[in-house]
Write an enzyme that holds these catalytic residues in place. Structure first.
Site, short mmCIF file in Angstrom:
data_model
loop_
_atom_site.label_atom_id
_atom_site.label_comp_id
_atom_site.label_asym_id
_atom_site.label_seq_id
_atom_site.Cartn_x
_atom_site.Cartn_y
_atom_site.Cartn_z
N LYS A 34 3.77 4.98 17.73
CA LYS A 34 3.81 6.48 17.51
C LYS A 34 4.30 7.43 18.38
O LYS A 34 5.12 8.45 18.51
CB LYS A 34 2.44 6.94 16.71
CG LYS A 34 2.18 5.96 15.60
CD LYS A 34 0.71 6.13 15.18
CE LYS A 34 0.32 5.39 13.75
NZ LYS A 34 -0.99 5.31 13.59
N VAL B 154 4.51 8.22 11.41
CA VAL B 154 3.57 8.65 12.37
C VAL B 154 2.67 9.43 11.94
O VAL B 154 2.87 10.28 11.09
CB VAL B 154 4.24 9.49 13.49
CG1 VAL B 154 3.18 10.19 14.49
CG2 VAL B 154 5.30 8.77 14.22
N THR C 20 0.83 -1.29 0.05
CA THR C 20 -0.03 -0.03 0.06
C THR C 20 0.80 1.31 0.15
O THR C 20 0.62 1.97 -1.09
CB THR C 20 -0.90 0.11 1.21
OG1 THR C 20 -1.74 -1.35 0.96
CG2 THR C 20 -1.77 1.36 1.21
#
Length: 440
Positions: free
Chosen positions: A208, A135, A14
Protein backbone atom coordinates in the site's frame (compact mmCIF):
# COMPACT_ATOMS: atom_id res chain seq x y z
CA UNK A 1 -30.81 8.27 -20.17
CA UNK A 2 -27.97 6.67 -22.13
CA UNK A 3 -27.53 2.93 -22.61
CA UNK A 4 -26.09 1.19 -19.53
CA UNK A 5 -22.39 0.65 -18.93
CA UNK A 6 -21.89 -3.11 -18.89
CA UNK A 7 -19.65 -4.62 -16.20
CA UNK A 8 -18.01 -8.02 -15.82
CA UNK A 9 -16.60 -9.24 -12.50
CA UNK A 10 -13.68 -11.67 -12.19
CA UNK A 11 -13.62 -13.18 -8.72
CA UNK A 12 -16.57 -13.49 -6.34
CA UNK A 13 -14.89 -13.75 -2.94
CA UNK A 14 -15.21 -11.22 -0.13
CA UNK A 15 -14.52 -8.13 -2.25
CA UNK A 16 -16.06 -9.36 -5.51
CA UNK A 17 -19.21 -10.55 -3.76
CA UNK A 18 -19.51 -7.27 -1.87
CA UNK A 19 -19.06 -5.30 -5.08
CA UNK A 20 -21.74 -7.31 -6.87
CA UNK A 21 -24.21 -6.86 -4.01
CA UNK A 22 -23.56 -3.10 -3.95
CA UNK A 23 -23.92 -2.73 -7.73
CA UNK A 24 -27.21 -4.64 -7.67
CA UNK A 25 -28.64 -3.35 -4.40
CA UNK A 26 -27.82 0.32 -4.95
CA UNK A 27 -28.37 0.39 -8.71
CA UNK A 28 -30.73 3.38 -8.76
CA UNK A 29 -28.44 5.62 -6.72
CA UNK A 30 -25.40 4.53 -8.74
CA UNK A 31 -27.23 5.37 -11.99
CA UNK A 32 -28.13 8.80 -10.59
CA UNK A 33 -24.54 9.48 -9.57
CA UNK A 34 -23.03 8.15 -12.80
CA UNK A 35 -25.60 9.71 -15.13
CA UNK A 36 -26.43 6.36 -16.74
CA UNK A 37 -27.23 2.82 -15.57
CA UNK A 38 -24.44 0.43 -14.58
CA UNK A 39 -25.33 -3.18 -15.34
CA UNK A 40 -23.46 -6.33 -14.33
CA UNK A 41 -23.70 -8.74 -17.27
CA UNK A 42 -21.08 -11.40 -16.57
CA UNK A 43 -19.33 -12.97 -13.55
CA UNK A 44 -16.47 -15.47 -13.38
CA UNK A 45 -15.71 -17.38 -10.19
CA UNK A 46 -13.81 -20.54 -9.32
CA UNK A 47 -16.96 -21.84 -7.61
CA UNK A 48 -19.87 -21.03 -9.96
CA UNK A 49 -22.19 -23.59 -8.33
CA UNK A 50 -21.75 -22.01 -4.90
CA UNK A 51 -22.29 -18.56 -6.43
CA UNK A 52 -25.75 -19.34 -7.77
CA UNK A 53 -27.31 -18.07 -4.54
CA UNK A 54 -25.74 -14.65 -5.16
CA UNK A 55 -26.14 -14.67 -8.96
CA UNK A 56 -29.69 -15.93 -9.40
CA UNK A 57 -30.66 -17.58 -12.66
CA UNK A 58 -33.30 -14.88 -13.25
CA UNK A 59 -30.75 -12.04 -12.87
CA UNK A 60 -29.69 -12.16 -16.51
CA UNK A 61 -26.02 -12.33 -15.43
CA UNK A 62 -23.92 -14.95 -17.24
CA UNK A 63 -22.09 -17.04 -14.63
CA UNK A 64 -19.02 -19.18 -15.31
CA UNK A 65 -15.53 -20.09 -14.11
CA UNK A 66 -13.38 -18.58 -16.89
CA UNK A 67 -12.21 -14.99 -16.30
CA UNK A 68 -10.99 -14.78 -19.90
CA UNK A 69 -14.55 -15.29 -21.07
CA UNK A 70 -15.33 -12.04 -19.24
CA UNK A 71 -12.45 -10.00 -20.66
CA UNK A 72 -13.04 -11.30 -24.19
CA UNK A 73 -16.80 -10.62 -24.13
CA UNK A 74 -17.53 -7.80 -26.59
CA UNK A 75 -20.46 -6.60 -24.48
CA UNK A 76 -18.36 -6.04 -21.36
CA UNK A 77 -17.00 -2.48 -21.16
CA UNK A 78 -15.63 -2.49 -17.58
CA UNK A 79 -13.84 -5.43 -15.96
CA UNK A 80 -13.66 -5.62 -12.16
CA UNK A 81 -10.76 -7.84 -11.03
CA UNK A 82 -11.14 -9.11 -7.47
CA UNK A 83 -9.40 -12.50 -7.78
CA UNK A 84 -6.23 -11.48 -5.94
CA UNK A 85 -2.75 -12.90 -6.38
CA UNK A 86 -0.54 -12.55 -9.45
CA UNK A 87 -1.70 -15.31 -11.77
CA UNK A 88 -3.94 -15.39 -13.58
CA UNK A 89 -4.78 -11.86 -12.38
CA UNK A 90 -1.89 -10.19 -14.25
CA UNK A 91 -2.78 -11.89 -17.53
CA UNK A 92 -6.51 -11.22 -17.04
CA UNK A 93 -6.00 -7.50 -16.37
CA UNK A 94 -3.43 -7.14 -19.15
CA UNK A 95 -5.70 -8.86 -21.67
CA UNK A 96 -8.69 -6.75 -20.63
CA UNK A 97 -6.73 -3.51 -21.08
CA UNK A 98 -5.38 -4.68 -24.44
CA UNK A 99 -8.94 -5.50 -25.50
CA UNK A 100 -9.94 -1.91 -24.88
CA UNK A 101 -11.75 -2.60 -21.61
CA UNK A 102 -11.64 -0.26 -18.63
CA UNK A 103 -10.42 -2.12 -15.55
CA UNK A 104 -10.99 -1.73 -11.81
CA UNK A 105 -8.86 -3.80 -9.44
CA UNK A 106 -8.62 -4.25 -5.68
CA UNK A 107 -5.34 -6.15 -6.05
CA UNK A 108 -2.70 -4.16 -4.11
CA UNK A 109 0.05 -6.75 -4.58
CA UNK A 110 -0.51 -6.76 -8.35
CA UNK A 111 -0.40 -2.95 -8.55
CA UNK A 112 2.60 -2.54 -6.22
CA UNK A 113 4.76 -5.22 -7.83
CA UNK A 114 3.64 -5.27 -11.50
CA UNK A 115 1.60 -2.12 -11.87
CA UNK A 116 4.13 -0.29 -14.03
CA UNK A 117 3.77 -3.00 -16.70
CA UNK A 118 -0.02 -2.81 -16.57
CA UNK A 119 -0.13 0.99 -16.68
CA UNK A 120 2.07 0.86 -19.79
CA UNK A 121 -0.45 -1.49 -21.46
CA UNK A 122 -3.30 0.81 -20.41
CA UNK A 123 -1.54 3.87 -21.84
CA UNK A 124 -0.76 2.08 -25.09
CA UNK A 125 -4.41 1.14 -25.59
CA UNK A 126 -5.98 4.30 -24.19
CA UNK A 127 -7.70 2.45 -21.36
CA UNK A 128 -8.12 3.04 -17.63
CA UNK A 129 -6.71 0.94 -14.78
CA UNK A 130 -8.36 2.15 -11.55
CA UNK A 131 -7.29 0.87 -8.12
CA UNK A 132 -8.80 2.99 -5.33
CA UNK A 133 -9.79 -0.14 -3.41
CA UNK A 134 -6.21 -1.47 -3.34
CA UNK A 135 -5.24 0.88 -0.48
CA UNK A 136 -7.00 1.41 2.86
CA UNK A 137 -10.34 -0.17 1.94
CA UNK A 138 -13.11 2.38 2.28
CA UNK A 139 -10.84 5.41 2.80
CA UNK A 140 -10.66 7.30 -0.54
CA UNK A 141 -6.96 8.07 -0.15
CA UNK A 142 -5.99 7.47 -3.81
CA UNK A 143 -8.52 9.99 -5.12
CA UNK A 144 -7.64 12.39 -2.31
CA UNK A 145 -3.94 12.51 -3.21
CA UNK A 146 -4.33 12.25 -6.97
CA UNK A 147 -7.18 14.75 -7.32
CA UNK A 148 -8.09 16.58 -4.10
CA UNK A 149 -4.45 17.41 -3.29
CA UNK A 150 -3.32 17.76 -6.92
CA UNK A 151 -2.24 21.38 -6.39
CA UNK A 152 0.09 20.41 -3.54
CA UNK A 153 3.68 19.32 -3.38
CA UNK A 154 3.45 16.36 -1.01
CA UNK A 155 6.16 16.53 1.65
CA UNK A 156 5.38 13.32 3.52
CA UNK A 157 2.70 10.82 4.36
CA UNK A 158 2.39 8.33 7.19
CA UNK A 159 -0.25 5.72 7.75
CA UNK A 160 -1.61 2.89 9.83
CA UNK A 161 -2.47 0.85 6.76
CA UNK A 162 -2.93 -2.67 8.07
CA UNK A 163 -5.87 -3.33 10.37
CA UNK A 164 -4.59 -6.67 11.67
CA UNK A 165 -1.35 -5.16 12.94
CA UNK A 166 -3.15 -2.19 14.46
CA UNK A 167 -5.57 -4.48 16.30
CA UNK A 168 -2.69 -6.52 17.72
CA UNK A 169 -0.76 -3.47 18.95
CA UNK A 170 -3.91 -1.86 20.39
CA UNK A 171 -4.74 -4.99 22.39
CA UNK A 172 -1.14 -5.48 23.54
CA UNK A 173 -1.08 -1.89 24.83
CA UNK A 174 -4.51 -2.04 26.48
CA UNK A 175 -4.04 -5.31 28.34
CA UNK A 176 -0.30 -5.86 28.60
CA UNK A 177 -0.74 -9.04 26.56
CA UNK A 178 1.87 -10.82 24.46
CA UNK A 179 2.01 -10.67 20.67
CA UNK A 180 1.29 -14.39 20.40
CA UNK A 181 -1.77 -14.19 22.67
CA UNK A 182 -3.35 -11.30 20.77
CA UNK A 183 -2.52 -12.85 17.39
CA UNK A 184 -4.45 -15.97 18.38
CA UNK A 185 -7.45 -13.81 19.29
CA UNK A 186 -7.17 -11.90 15.99
CA UNK A 187 -7.27 -15.21 14.11
CA UNK A 188 -10.32 -16.37 16.10
CA UNK A 189 -12.11 -13.09 15.31
CA UNK A 190 -11.26 -13.35 11.61
CA UNK A 191 -8.98 -10.29 11.62
CA UNK A 192 -5.88 -12.39 10.88
CA UNK A 193 -5.36 -15.25 8.44
CA UNK A 194 -4.21 -18.72 9.48
CA UNK A 195 -0.85 -17.63 8.02
CA UNK A 196 -0.64 -14.03 9.30
CA UNK A 197 2.85 -13.26 7.96
CA UNK A 198 1.58 -11.03 5.14
CA UNK A 199 0.10 -8.68 7.75
CA UNK A 200 2.42 -8.89 10.76
CA UNK A 201 5.65 -8.90 8.72
CA UNK A 202 4.62 -5.66 6.99
CA UNK A 203 4.29 -6.90 3.40
CA UNK A 204 0.66 -5.81 3.08
CA UNK A 205 1.48 -2.34 4.37
CA UNK A 206 4.53 -2.11 2.09
CA UNK A 207 2.36 -2.83 -0.96
CA UNK A 208 0.00 0.00 0.00
CA UNK A 209 2.83 2.42 0.83
CA UNK A 210 4.49 1.70 -2.53
CA UNK A 211 1.29 2.71 -4.33
CA UNK A 212 0.70 5.86 -2.28
CA UNK A 213 4.31 7.03 -2.64
CA UNK A 214 4.17 6.65 -6.42
CA UNK A 215 1.14 8.93 -6.53
CA UNK A 216 2.51 11.39 -3.98
CA UNK A 217 5.97 11.86 -5.49
CA UNK A 218 5.59 10.82 -9.13
CA UNK A 219 8.11 7.98 -8.78
CA UNK A 220 7.80 4.53 -10.36
CA UNK A 221 6.32 1.77 -8.23
CA UNK A 222 9.24 0.41 -6.18
CA UNK A 223 8.04 -2.26 -3.79
CA UNK A 224 11.44 -3.98 -3.74
CA UNK A 225 13.06 -0.76 -2.46
CA UNK A 226 10.61 -0.34 0.43
CA UNK A 227 12.20 -1.16 3.79
CA UNK A 228 9.87 -3.55 5.63
CA UNK A 229 9.94 -4.63 9.28
CA UNK A 230 7.22 -6.45 11.21
CA UNK A 231 5.83 -6.33 14.74
CA UNK A 232 6.37 -9.87 16.03
CA UNK A 233 9.50 -8.93 18.05
CA UNK A 234 7.62 -6.37 20.17
CA UNK A 235 6.89 -7.25 23.81
CA UNK A 236 4.25 -5.71 26.13
CA UNK A 237 6.97 -3.86 28.02
CA UNK A 238 7.86 -1.92 24.87
CA UNK A 239 4.36 -0.45 24.68
CA UNK A 240 4.36 0.33 28.41
CA UNK A 241 7.77 2.06 28.29
CA UNK A 242 6.71 4.02 25.20
CA UNK A 243 3.65 5.25 27.11
CA UNK A 244 5.87 6.33 30.00
CA UNK A 245 8.01 8.33 27.59
CA UNK A 246 4.97 10.07 26.09
CA UNK A 247 4.56 7.88 22.99
CA UNK A 248 2.50 5.05 21.56
CA UNK A 249 3.74 2.37 19.17
CA UNK A 250 2.07 1.98 15.79
CA UNK A 251 3.05 -0.06 12.75
CA UNK A 252 3.48 2.80 10.28
CA UNK A 253 4.13 3.10 6.60
CA UNK A 254 6.17 6.29 6.04
CA UNK A 255 7.03 7.98 2.74
CA UNK A 256 8.96 11.25 2.89
CA UNK A 257 10.58 13.61 0.40
CA UNK A 258 14.02 14.65 1.70
CA UNK A 259 17.12 16.27 0.27
CA UNK A 260 18.52 12.77 -0.35
CA UNK A 261 15.48 11.41 -2.18
CA UNK A 262 12.39 9.49 -1.08
CA UNK A 263 12.20 7.50 2.14
CA UNK A 264 10.00 4.39 1.84
CA UNK A 265 9.70 2.40 5.05
CA UNK A 266 7.32 0.24 7.07
CA UNK A 267 8.22 -0.49 10.69
CA UNK A 268 7.02 -0.20 14.30
CA UNK A 269 7.17 3.49 15.19
CA UNK A 270 6.92 5.62 18.31
CA UNK A 271 4.52 8.49 17.76
CA UNK A 272 3.69 11.23 20.24
CA UNK A 273 0.49 10.77 22.26
CA UNK A 274 -0.40 14.34 21.26
CA UNK A 275 -0.77 13.20 17.64
CA UNK A 276 -4.26 12.11 16.55
CA UNK A 277 -2.75 9.14 14.73
CA UNK A 278 -1.75 7.66 18.10
CA UNK A 279 -5.44 7.39 19.07
CA UNK A 280 -6.42 5.15 16.13
CA UNK A 281 -7.17 1.74 17.62
CA UNK A 282 -8.57 -1.63 16.61
CA UNK A 283 -8.79 -2.59 12.94
CA UNK A 284 -9.18 0.96 11.62
CA UNK A 285 -6.71 2.48 9.14
CA UNK A 286 -5.61 6.12 9.18
CA UNK A 287 -3.35 8.16 6.91
CA UNK A 288 -1.83 11.59 7.42
CA UNK A 289 -0.65 13.58 4.39
CA UNK A 290 1.41 16.79 4.55
CA UNK A 291 1.00 19.08 1.52
CA UNK A 292 3.02 22.28 1.17
CA UNK A 293 -0.11 24.39 0.61
CA UNK A 294 -2.88 22.66 2.53
CA UNK A 295 -0.76 21.55 5.49
CA UNK A 296 -1.51 18.33 7.36
CA UNK A 297 -4.72 16.39 6.68
CA UNK A 298 -5.83 13.06 8.15
CA UNK A 299 -8.10 10.33 6.79
CA UNK A 300 -9.49 7.52 8.96
CA UNK A 301 -11.88 4.62 8.49
CA UNK A 302 -12.27 0.90 7.84
CA UNK A 303 -9.29 -0.43 5.93
CA UNK A 304 -10.75 -3.77 4.91
CA UNK A 305 -13.95 -5.79 4.80
CA UNK A 306 -16.48 -6.65 2.15
CA UNK A 307 -18.62 -3.51 2.26
CA UNK A 308 -15.84 -0.96 2.82
CA UNK A 309 -13.67 -2.26 -0.01
CA UNK A 310 -16.67 -2.73 -2.30
CA UNK A 311 -17.49 0.95 -1.72
CA UNK A 312 -14.12 1.88 -3.21
CA UNK A 313 -14.46 -0.60 -6.10
CA UNK A 314 -17.85 0.76 -7.11
CA UNK A 315 -16.63 4.36 -6.76
CA UNK A 316 -14.06 3.56 -9.45
CA UNK A 317 -16.76 1.96 -11.62
CA UNK A 318 -18.85 5.14 -11.28
CA UNK A 319 -15.89 7.32 -12.26
CA UNK A 320 -15.34 5.22 -15.38
CA UNK A 321 -19.06 5.33 -16.21
CA UNK A 322 -18.94 9.13 -16.04
CA UNK A 323 -15.90 9.11 -18.30
CA UNK A 324 -17.67 6.90 -20.84
CA UNK A 325 -20.79 9.06 -20.65
CA UNK A 326 -18.65 12.12 -21.45
CA UNK A 327 -17.17 10.35 -24.46
CA UNK A 328 -13.57 10.77 -23.26
CA UNK A 329 -11.15 9.02 -25.61
CA UNK A 330 -8.43 8.85 -22.93
CA UNK A 331 -8.52 8.57 -19.11
CA UNK A 332 -9.23 12.00 -17.64
CA UNK A 333 -6.86 11.55 -14.67
CA UNK A 334 -3.42 9.94 -15.01
CA UNK A 335 -3.19 6.71 -13.03
CA UNK A 336 -0.07 7.60 -11.05
CA UNK A 337 -0.42 11.39 -10.91
CA UNK A 338 2.16 12.15 -13.57
CA UNK A 339 2.04 12.58 -17.32
CA UNK A 340 4.93 11.19 -19.34
CA UNK A 341 8.25 10.43 -17.62
CA UNK A 342 8.26 9.57 -13.94
CA UNK A 343 10.42 11.36 -11.39
CA UNK A 344 14.04 10.19 -11.15
CA UNK A 345 14.21 10.78 -7.39
CA UNK A 346 16.06 7.87 -5.76
CA UNK A 347 14.71 5.80 -2.88
CA UNK A 348 16.96 6.32 0.15
CA UNK A 349 18.49 3.21 1.72
CA UNK A 350 17.36 2.58 5.29
CA UNK A 351 21.00 2.85 6.45
CA UNK A 352 21.04 6.51 5.39
CA UNK A 353 17.79 7.47 7.12
CA UNK A 354 18.11 9.41 10.36
CA UNK A 355 15.69 8.96 13.24
CA UNK A 356 15.48 9.15 16.98
CA UNK A 357 15.40 5.67 18.47
CA UNK A 358 14.01 3.78 21.43
CA UNK A 359 16.33 1.06 22.75
CA UNK A 360 15.45 -1.63 25.30
CA UNK A 361 18.66 -3.27 26.54
CA UNK A 362 18.43 -6.21 29.01
CA UNK A 363 21.53 -6.15 31.21
CA UNK A 364 22.94 -7.70 34.38
CA UNK A 365 22.72 -5.49 37.44
CA UNK A 366 26.42 -4.65 37.66
CA UNK A 367 28.43 -1.62 38.63
CA UNK A 368 29.37 0.55 35.62
CA UNK A 369 27.06 -1.08 33.08
CA UNK A 370 25.43 2.22 32.16
CA UNK A 371 28.82 3.82 31.64
CA UNK A 372 29.87 0.99 29.29
CA UNK A 373 26.67 1.33 27.27
CA UNK A 374 27.10 5.09 27.04
CA UNK A 375 30.71 4.67 25.87
CA UNK A 376 29.63 2.40 22.98
CA UNK A 377 26.92 4.84 21.93
CA UNK A 378 29.34 7.78 22.02
CA UNK A 379 31.75 5.87 19.77
CA UNK A 380 28.98 5.73 17.17
CA UNK A 381 28.02 9.41 17.60
CA UNK A 382 24.76 8.56 19.39
CA UNK A 383 23.58 10.84 22.19
CA UNK A 384 20.95 9.99 24.79
CA UNK A 385 17.79 12.05 25.27
CA UNK A 386 16.03 10.08 28.04
CA UNK A 387 16.63 7.00 30.23
CA UNK A 388 14.33 4.62 32.11
CA UNK A 389 15.90 2.02 34.42
CA UNK A 390 13.63 -0.48 36.11
CA UNK A 391 13.98 -2.74 39.15
CA UNK A 392 15.84 -6.05 39.08
CA UNK A 393 14.03 -9.09 37.58
CA UNK A 394 15.88 -12.33 38.22
CA UNK A 395 19.32 -10.75 38.12
CA UNK A 396 18.73 -8.64 34.98
CA UNK A 397 17.24 -5.21 34.41
CA UNK A 398 15.93 -3.49 31.30
CA UNK A 399 17.63 -0.21 30.48
CA UNK A 400 15.40 1.85 28.19
CA UNK A 401 16.93 4.72 26.22
CA UNK A 402 15.57 7.35 23.89
CA UNK A 403 18.28 8.71 21.61
CA UNK A 404 18.61 11.82 19.50
CA UNK A 405 18.43 11.43 15.72
CA UNK A 406 21.08 9.12 14.27
CA UNK A 407 21.63 7.41 10.89
CA UNK A 408 20.31 3.85 10.84
CA UNK A 409 23.73 2.53 9.86
CA UNK A 410 25.29 4.01 13.00
CA UNK A 411 22.57 2.54 15.18
CA UNK A 412 22.92 -0.91 13.60
CA UNK A 413 26.66 -0.89 14.32
CA UNK A 414 26.09 0.28 17.89
CA UNK A 415 23.46 -2.41 18.55
CA UNK A 416 25.82 -5.10 17.24
CA UNK A 417 28.59 -3.86 19.57
CA UNK A 418 26.25 -3.53 22.55
CA UNK A 419 25.06 -7.08 22.00
CA UNK A 420 28.62 -8.36 22.40
CA UNK A 421 29.05 -6.78 25.85
CA UNK A 422 29.11 -9.38 28.67
CA UNK A 423 26.62 -7.22 30.58
CA UNK A 424 23.94 -7.59 27.90
CA UNK A 425 21.90 -10.78 28.42
CA UNK A 426 19.26 -10.77 25.70
CA UNK A 427 18.21 -9.32 22.35
CA UNK A 428 18.12 -5.54 22.15
CA UNK A 429 14.82 -4.00 21.10
CA UNK A 430 15.00 -1.00 18.76
CA UNK A 431 12.05 1.10 17.58
CA UNK A 432 12.36 4.24 15.45
CA UNK A 433 10.57 7.45 16.41
CA UNK A 434 8.31 9.15 13.85
CA UNK A 435 10.16 11.93 12.00
CA UNK A 436 7.29 14.43 12.40
CA UNK A 437 6.03 16.40 15.36
CA UNK A 438 2.44 16.40 16.55
CA UNK A 439 2.00 19.99 15.47
CA UNK A 440 2.94 19.46 11.80
Amino acid sequence: MQAPVKVGICGLGTVGGGSLRLLLGNADEIARRAGLPVEVVRVATRRPKAAKETVRTDSGIALGDDPFAVVNDDDVQVVVETMGGFEPAFEVVGQALANGKQVVTANKALIAERGDELFEIAERHGTTLAYESSVAGGIPIIKTMREGLAANRIEWLAGIINGTGNFILSEMAAGGRSFEDVLTEAQELGYAEADPSFDVDGTDAAHKLTIMASIAFGIPLQFAATYTEGISALVPEDLAYAEELGYRIKHLGIARHTGKGIELRVHPTLISKRWLLSEVAGVDNAIVVKGHAVGTTMYQGPGAGSDATASAVVADVIDIARQLRAGAAQPLVPALHYHGAASKLPVVSIDGIESECYLRIPVLDRMGVMARITRVLEQHAISIEAVIQKEVHGGSIPIVLLTHAVPDGNMNAAIAELGSLPDVVGPIGRIRVAPFSAGE
